[in-house]
Scaffold this active site. Sequence first.
Site, PDB file in Angstrom:
ATOM      1  N   CYS A  70       0.816  -1.225   0.000  1.00 18.75           N
ATOM      2  CA  CYS A  70       0.000   0.000   0.000  1.00 18.75           C
ATOM      3  C   CYS A  70       0.844   1.267   0.000  1.00 18.75           C
ATOM      4  CB  CYS A  70      -0.983  -0.043   1.157  1.00 18.75           C
ATOM      5  SG  CYS A  70      -2.162  -1.394   0.941  1.00 18.75           S
ATOM      6  N   HIS A  82      -1.105   8.094   6.424  1.00 14.38           N
ATOM      7  CA  HIS A  82      -1.667   6.898   5.792  1.00 14.38           C
ATOM      8  C   HIS A  82      -3.069   6.683   6.381  1.00 14.38           C
ATOM      9  CE1 HIS A  82      -1.396   3.332   3.425  1.00 14.38           C
ATOM     10  NE2 HIS A  82      -1.486   2.502   4.453  1.00 14.38           N
ATOM     11  N   HIS A  98      -9.501   3.064   1.428  1.00 14.40           N
ATOM     12  CA  HIS A  98      -8.087   2.763   1.221  1.00 14.40           C
ATOM     13  C   HIS A  98      -7.917   2.271  -0.215  1.00 14.40           C
ATOM     14  CE1 HIS A  98      -4.074   1.576   1.501  1.00 14.40           C
ATOM     15  NE2 HIS A  98      -4.079   0.877   2.621  1.00 14.40           N
TER      16      HIS A  98
END
Lengths: 220, 387
Positions: free
Chosen positions: B150, B283, B317
């Site tokens: 990610c 994040h 996400h």
Amino acid sequence: MISITGIGWINQQEYGCVMMGIQESYAVDALPKKKIFSHAFKNFGRLDSVSKMTCSAIALALKDAGIDCPPESKRDIGTIGSGSSGSLQSDLDYFRDYLDSGRTLSRGNLFIYTLPSSPAGEAAIHFGLQGPVFYIAGPGNSVATALRTASEIILNNEASVMLAGMTGPDSAVYFVLKKTSDAAGDVLCSYDYAMKVMETNSGLDDMVREFLNSMKGSVV
Amino acid sequence: MPREMAGRGVSPEEMKAVVVSYDMITAYGRGAGACWDGTMSGRTAVSHFDRFNTQAFQSSSAAIIRGLDYLREDSLVMQMMKQLFNGSAASIPGRSALILATTKGEIDLLERSLLTGQGEASGCNLNNLLQKVSRLAGIKGDGMVISAACASASAAVARAAAMIRSGKHDSVLVVACDSVTEFVYSGFSSLMALDKFAARPFDKNRRGLSLGEAAAYALLMSESRAGKEKRKTLGEIAGWGLSDDANHMTGPSRTGDGLALAITKAMKLAGTDEKDIGFISAHGTGTIYNDAMEIKSFNSVFREKKPVYSIKGGIGHTMGAAGLVEMIMALRALKEKTVPPTVNLEDIDDDATGWVSRRERSIGPDKKALLTNAGFSGINAALVLAP
């Protein structure tokens, strides 16, 4: 200058360290883990096949470069992995397993290996490598792209030592790259020479043979 | 091949990596403006969806892009890409280098092959996607794929900036994408990583992440080339740092030392002091451990608290695309001198108090932005962005 200070390789029958001149055979499905890894690899059996090959080649490359990685210690070494098919086999294993469950249950332990960066990540965890970790792909020779990128990272002072390599369906090879002075004695070959070998050899086994021959002839 | 600059004298101005154009498609809609407005409104784009049966999973919510056809000839990411590059490819120099960032690319092609027998499972090979994107964007030379879980997109931006800074290239196109598929959704559900409803980054009651999908691109150039071509500069990639926790495959380091290392590297490369950082685009996935780890990292690097936000409560996400979407939003925040609110934040976690806010905040002049991403395998990435 950037130099190659170690190369570790493994296929389905043999493994070795180029600089140390180690080349040993092993029986299918009987990977000699104690000989390859300097300390026990926790839960090695749960790794997917690409991660097993990747971590083994990295262990051999680090040994070849004389880099000791005791457990519980961390070091500024990065890892760039590459390969011709990425995580395809793990993708198939994960999704077939999920379909076999009637599309209700999937296994997290299979899912984590569907990321192409996971094999290098497993190596980072086992060897305590805190440098950059990623997977690289592209047309042509992806191991050459991985080495070129690793060299740029060192020159840019983003990491002091880099591992770069490739894992194919049945084999893996990893290189240790670092900045050295011209007079350094622990150098296997120059980065330029390594790139030349990669440009003229497409298969991993051919590439390793060329480096082994180079060592015997001391042409590097 | 992209224009090689190596071998000739390269001035510091030429080596500065600047962003000259960008675009995106997210669950908020097409364009960076839609994403900015959605985030600023505090409204989440995470909602119930019926792309596939979610009955067996932890959640039935995600931030999906309406109008995409699942398991059709074109993969989901290619449907996004076609919208993204529709009309904009002409402004991208054909001789740019190309870096594609993704985690699972066209994995729905593998799903389709196994579920219906149509097409080859190997069609999801990332090199195939790279070629398709290259054609859509009108790139003439080779490119490469970077996959770093990610943190894929921020790692790709870091490499693109390094390629420009080194003087080897003067134009690099970074493209990032990932989609919400049954493959990915079932995987995150099996790891018990999903919030049943919508992710609540940095909230005391956060339960997990919400998946989202996006595609984005950013064209980076040397400042010199951008000037010669009279391109508007939208911001600079001033520094970057990549690291690994070397700790655990799916969980972040409890100490936050890995991310702190990436942040320190990025700030050092940017020649930036902590007082120069105006805000942090975190994040902020909404998982208990990620958000706690990030705050620990920030506490270890900064003596004073900075405004922190996450956009994942809004657009979910977006995995391999997250870093690029978040970079574009951070550049917008620098331009607007406004730090966006953290969507879905209600009851601020004790550790995050003083860092995050439900409201937008203003920042002073000449400030830089710090962006952080983290992923499986303990991968961390940090970018320092300048206006």
